[in-house]
Design a protein around this motif. Structure first.
Motif, PDB file in Angstrom:
ATOM      1  N   ASN A   1       0.816  -1.211   0.000  1.00 22.96           N
ATOM      2  CA  ASN A   1       0.000   0.000   0.000  1.00 22.96           C
ATOM      3  C   ASN A   1       0.849   1.260   0.000  1.00 22.96           C
ATOM      4  N   SER A   2       2.066   1.179   0.547  1.00 26.00           N
ATOM      5  CA  SER A   2       2.991   2.307   0.440  1.00 26.00           C
ATOM      6  C   SER A   2       3.356   2.558  -1.018  1.00 26.00           C
ATOM      7  N   LEU A   3       3.472   1.493  -1.801  1.00 30.18           N
ATOM      8  CA  LEU A   3       3.759   1.658  -3.232  1.00 30.18           C
ATOM      9  C   LEU A   3       2.629   2.387  -3.945  1.00 30.18           C
ATOM     10  N   THR A   4       1.387   2.096  -3.560  1.00 31.79           N
ATOM     11  CA  THR A   4       0.278   2.811  -4.194  1.00 31.79           C
ATOM     12  C   THR A   4       0.293   4.287  -3.806  1.00 31.79           C
ATOM     13  N   ALA A   5       0.731   4.593  -2.587  1.00 27.85           N
ATOM     14  CA  ALA A   5       0.862   5.997  -2.179  1.00 27.85           C
ATOM     15  C   ALA A   5       1.898   6.707  -3.045  1.00 27.85           C
ATOM     16  N   ALA A   6       3.015   6.035  -3.280  1.00 31.72           N
ATOM     17  CA  ALA A   6       4.053   6.631  -4.123  1.00 31.72           C
ATOM     18  C   ALA A   6       3.561   6.837  -5.556  1.00 31.72           C
ATOM     19  N   TYR A   7       2.769   5.879  -6.057  1.00 33.48           N
ATOM     20  CA  TYR A   7       2.223   6.003  -7.407  1.00 33.48           C
ATOM     21  C   TYR A   7       1.299   7.214  -7.510  1.00 33.48           C
ATOM     22  N   VAL A   8       0.434   7.366  -6.532  1.00 32.04           N
ATOM     23  CA  VAL A   8      -0.499   8.489  -6.512  1.00 32.04           C
ATOM     24  C   VAL A   8       0.258   9.809  -6.419  1.00 32.04           C
ATOM     25  N   LEU A   9       1.253   9.848  -5.537  1.00 32.18           N
ATOM     26  CA  LEU A   9       2.057  11.055  -5.369  1.00 32.18           C
ATOM     27  C   LEU A   9       2.722  11.448  -6.679  1.00 32.18           C
ATOM     28  N   ASP A  10       3.303  10.486  -7.374  1.00 32.75           N
ATOM     29  CA  ASP A  10       3.971  10.770  -8.647  1.00 32.75           C
ATOM     30  C   ASP A  10       2.985  11.235  -9.713  1.00 32.75           C
ATOM     31  N   ALA A  11       1.806  10.586  -9.757  1.00 33.03           N
ATOM     32  CA  ALA A  11       0.821  10.937 -10.779  1.00 33.03           C
ATOM     33  C   ALA A  11       0.328  12.373 -10.591  1.00 33.03           C
ATOM     34  N   LEU A  12       0.059  12.768  -9.353  1.00 35.12           N
ATOM     35  CA  LEU A  12      -0.411  14.126  -9.092  1.00 35.12           C
ATOM     36  C   LEU A  12       0.704  15.148  -9.289  1.00 35.12           C
ATOM     37  N   SER A  13       1.892  14.815  -8.808  1.00 36.94           N
ATOM     38  CA  SER A  13       3.016  15.746  -8.932  1.00 36.94           C
ATOM     39  C   SER A  13       3.392  15.986 -10.384  1.00 36.94           C
ATOM     40  N   SER A  14       3.160  14.989 -11.244  1.00 34.66           N
ATOM     41  CA  SER A  14       3.526  15.121 -12.659  1.00 34.66           C
ATOM     42  C   SER A  14       2.723  16.199 -13.359  1.00 34.66           C
ATOM     43  N   HIS A  15       1.638  16.632 -12.761  1.00 37.22           N
ATOM     44  CA  HIS A  15       0.820  17.697 -13.346  1.00 37.22           C
ATOM     45  C   HIS A  15       1.080  19.051 -12.697  1.00 37.22           C
ATOM     46  N   SER A  16       2.186  19.131 -11.952  1.00 36.69           N
ATOM     47  CA  SER A  16       2.604  20.373 -11.291  1.00 36.69           C
ATOM     48  C   SER A  16       1.633  20.815 -10.205  1.00 36.69           C
ATOM     49  N   PHE A  17       0.826  19.887  -9.692  1.00 41.36           N
ATOM     50  CA  PHE A  17      -0.025  20.206  -8.558  1.00 41.36           C
ATOM     51  C   PHE A  17       0.816  20.086  -7.278  1.00 41.36           C
ATOM     52  N   PRO A  18       0.792  21.070  -6.395  1.00 44.39           N
ATOM     53  CA  PRO A  18       1.484  20.913  -5.107  1.00 44.39           C
ATOM     54  C   PRO A  18       0.923  19.704  -4.368  1.00 44.39           C
ATOM     55  N   THR A  19       1.769  18.733  -4.066  1.00 53.08           N
ATOM     56  CA  THR A  19       1.313  17.451  -3.522  1.00 53.08           C
ATOM     57  C   THR A  19       2.230  17.030  -2.384  1.00 53.08           C
ATOM     58  N   ARG A  20       1.652  16.427  -1.348  1.00 54.90           N
ATOM     59  CA  ARG A  20       2.448  16.002  -0.198  1.00 54.90           C
ATOM     60  C   ARG A  20       1.847  14.735   0.414  1.00 54.90           C
ATOM     61  N   LEU A  21       2.679  14.034   1.158  1.00 56.34           N
ATOM     62  CA  LEU A  21       2.230  12.894   1.952  1.00 56.34           C
ATOM     63  C   LEU A  21       2.010  13.365   3.386  1.00 56.34           C
ATOM     64  N   THR A  22       0.878  12.980   3.976  1.00 53.52           N
ATOM     65  CA  THR A  22       0.589  13.302   5.372  1.00 53.52           C
ATOM     66  C   THR A  22       0.436  11.999   6.146  1.00 53.52           C
ATOM     67  N   PRO A  23       1.395  11.671   7.019  1.00 58.02           N
ATOM     68  CA  PRO A  23       1.336  10.390   7.737  1.00 58.02           C
ATOM     69  C   PRO A  23       0.578  10.505   9.057  1.00 58.02           C
ATOM     70  N   TYR A  24      -0.013   9.385   9.477  1.00 58.26           N
ATOM     71  CA  TYR A  24      -0.665   9.278  10.777  1.00 58.26           C
ATOM     72  C   TYR A  24      -0.368   7.904  11.357  1.00 58.26           C
ATOM     73  N   SER A  25      -0.271   7.831  12.659  1.00 57.42           N
ATOM     74  CA  SER A  25      -0.110   6.555  13.351  1.00 57.42           C
ATOM     75  C   SER A  25      -1.463   6.149  13.901  1.00 57.42           C
ATOM     76  N   VAL A  26      -1.954   4.970  13.495  1.00 60.31           N
ATOM     77  CA  VAL A  26      -3.304   4.545  13.852  1.00 60.31           C
ATOM     78  C   VAL A  26      -3.314   3.075  14.263  1.00 60.31           C
ATOM     79  N   LEU A  27      -4.390   2.676  14.931  1.00 58.43           N
ATOM     80  CA  LEU A  27      -4.541   1.289  15.357  1.00 58.43           C
ATOM     81  C   LEU A  27      -5.133   0.463  14.225  1.00 58.43           C
ATOM     82  N   LEU A  28      -4.358  -0.498  13.736  1.00 60.51           N
ATOM     83  CA  LEU A  28      -4.819  -1.409  12.688  1.00 60.51           C
ATOM     84  C   LEU A  28      -4.986  -2.812  13.265  1.00 60.51           C
ATOM     85  N   SER A  29      -5.786  -3.626  12.577  1.00 59.93           N
ATOM     86  CA  SER A  29      -6.116  -4.959  13.062  1.00 59.93           C
ATOM     87  C   SER A  29      -5.818  -5.993  11.973  1.00 59.93           C
TER      88      SER A  29
END
Length: 585
Positions: A89-117
């Motif tokens: 799923n981190s790879l999909t985040a990188a893919y999305v980031l690259d796709a949006l950034s390629s159009h010169s849109f200001p883009t960033r990753l915002t991380p959160y620590s959460v409880l997963l199961s």
């Protein structure tokens, strides 16, 4: 709640396709910015903002859709299972980031620590007098020639996230769809559920509510299966769109929204948190062990349940055995051990800033992570435009979003058949109808919005093309299913993105927001989320929830609670009438 976004070290296997070459926007004249979060398909809509009237942009949007690009994005995003908190799923985040950034849109990753199961260990066996014990494999089988056979091993074993850990051996009771009224029927008929394993089928209410309803009825554990009547009414995948015999719907049973350790506030660094034990003890958790099973395994259990015959509308399809209520003589021995852990998730946030009123937001959202491959849910939405806002981001930016957000437009499962549908707050109804009419026949023919509606009261909509699809949250929700049965030419993806884009453009461009509050007035008899079905809304939910509780318990106190809820509604209506008339008491 779908699984959350992830952050383990990415694997080098099965690299994602590179994003398309960038096309730059000439200018940005929209009054409001479009805020994009976690997504993957902006390449299909390159908005060239010059100076013509808003209608020009709408026509341009409709001319730029590319079914080939949509297909390429979906194929890239669904190469592997990508559950929240995993490297895939981190790879999909990188893919999305690259796709949006390629159009010169200001883009960033915002991380959160959460409880997963995640599942650590699970087992299920069935025994009955004079019968050999059946040990269920609890596996979804691939098919000959399945191109995803090798990577299918990366999928998590079938489980229900946030179910309580424990072992139970008890008689089985059949509870139909696991609704509050189903358990009330059993109680009225003298069928004792206390200490038993409730066996219910998917199809009417949220799986978390099924388990909670079982717990409230006194059950010690729950099993949920996919009945052939609802999920296998024709040829099974890969020969048809229906669920295969070993197919299992997995998913969350958490009733809340966002990170369970930070209810109603953001999971930011250094924030106050509930302990994992406190979060798992919350009433938003199911509180008992539970497992999902296939239609084949569910039928094997039902064949050995005795007792009174179940009503006609509780029965299965034409080829199913007769369903009886129990309890017993079938005994289920169920073990589920979960691994609840804090993990890092990532939102991808991208902004197209407007020239006028850039401090106002039109937000487009879609969640990127999936329970398995996620070709329909959620990545048809990711591939239909490319945006999302998670609950944690909403909670962290609550004050700003409350004062500045115009609307939130969500697409989770964008395409899984024909027929446009939308769930919206009422003031958006007319706008949605107009946008869908503009698309016409292009389409050939539900999520994250809850944080915006229920936490900060933002006008919101969730859109899709399709009705129910049988392989929901199963191993078979992959690119092949979409290509064969969901949208073979990917025209419906273009249609979904077109409607999405048109609504966003009108909300961002028009001087007077296209909200129609007469529809809202008609609906404010203040519908809201149901206590007994997280998938649906109810008219006067407080009254309805009290009635459902009273039906189940049938005590004088519970019926008095119904009367109290009715009085509460009456008081609010009277107060609103005084405000509108300008009168004083």
């Amino acid at each position: 709640m779908p699984p959350q976004d992830g952050a383990d070290e990415p694997s080098a296997r099965a690299p994602l396709l590179p994003p398309p070459a960038p096309r730059r926007a000439a200018a940005r004249l929209h009054p409001f910015p479009l805020v994009a979060a976690a997504a993957a398909f902006v390449a299909s809509y390159h908005l060239l903002f010059l100076a013509p009237a808003p209608s020009y942009y709408q026509s341009l949007l409709l001319s730029l859709g590319s079914n080939d690009t949509a297909a390429a994005h979906l194929r890239a995003l669904t190469q592997r299972p990508h559950v929240a908190g995993t490297g895939a799923n981190s790879l999909t985040a990188a893919y999305v980031l690259d796709a949006l950034s390629s159009h010169s849109f200001p883009t960033r990753l915002t991380p959160y620590s959460v409880l997963l199961s995640y599942p650590a260990r699970r087992s299920l066996s069935l025994s009955a007098p004079d019968r050999d014990t059946i040990h269920f494999a609890l596996e979804q089988e691939t098919y000959p020639g399945d191109p995803y056979d090798a990577v299918s091993t990366e999928a998590f074993p079938t489980f229900l996230a946030y179910a309580a850990s424990g072992s139970v051996a008890a008689e089985a009771v059949y509870a139909n769809y696991g609704r509050a009224e189903d358990f009330a029927y059993l109680a009225a008929g003298g069928v004792n559920v206390t200490g038993k394993v409730a066996v219910a089928r998917y199809g009417k209410v949220y799986r978390g509510d099924i388990v909670r309803n079982a717990r409230n009825a006194g059950a010690a554990a729950a099993v949920i299966y996919t009945d052939a009547k609802d999920y296998a009414a024709g040829k099974a995948f890969p020969d048809g769109p229906w669920m295969p015999p070993t197919g299992v719907q997995v998913g969350s049973t958490f009733k809340g929204v966002g990170d369970p350790t930070t209810p109603m506030w953001a999971s930011s660094e250094g924030c106050q948190r509930l302990s994992i034990a406190e979060a798992m003890a919350s009433d938003d958790m199911p509180g008992i062990p539970a497992l999902p099973v296939s239609g084949m395994d569910g039928e094997a259990i039902l064949q050995l349940i005795g007792g009174d015959m179940a009503p006609e509308d509780w029965q299965g399809g034409a080829s199913a055995p007769a369903y009886r209520l129990g309890p017993g003589p079938a005994v289920l021995n169920l073990t589920y051990i979960g691994n609840e852990t804090m993990a890092s998730i990532q939102n991808v946030i991208s902004v197209i800033e407007g020239k006028e009123e850039p401090e106002r937001y039109v937000i487009l959202g879609n969640h990127r992570d999936a329970w398995t491959f996620g070709a329909v849910d959620p990545n048809s939405g990711t591939a239909a435009l490319l945006e999302i806002g998670s609950t944690e981001w909403v909670e962290e930016n609550r004050a700003l979003l409350t004062s500045r957000t115009v609307a939130y437009l969500n697409v989770d499962s964008a395409v899984y058949g024909h027929g446009f549908s939308a769930s919206a707050t009422p003031q958006l109804d007319v706008l949605l109808k107009e946008a869908s009419k503009q698309i016409g026949r292009l389409g050939g023919g539900g999520s994250d919005y809850s944080a915006f509606v229920q936490h900060i009261g933002i006008p919101s909509v969730d859109m899709s093309i399709g009705s129910d699809y049988a392989v929901y949250h199963s191993l078979y929700d992959d690119f092949i299913w979409m290509e064969k049965f969901g949208d073979s030419l990917f025209h419906r993806h273009v249609a979904a993105a077109s409607i999405w884009g048109l609504v966003a453009l009108r909300l961002s461009d028009e001087e007077i927001l296209p909200f129609n509050y007469s529809y809202y007035a008609a609906e404010l008899e203040i519908y809201g989320p149901s206590l007994h079905n997280d998938y649906g809304a109810e008219i006067y939910p407080g009254v309805d929830d009290a009635i459902q509780t009273a039906k189940r318990t049938n005590t004088s106190e519970s019926w008095q609670d119904v009367q109290n809820e009715i009085h509460r509604v009456a008081r609010v209506i009277n107060q609103a009438a005084l405000v509108l008339s300008g009168g004083l008491t």
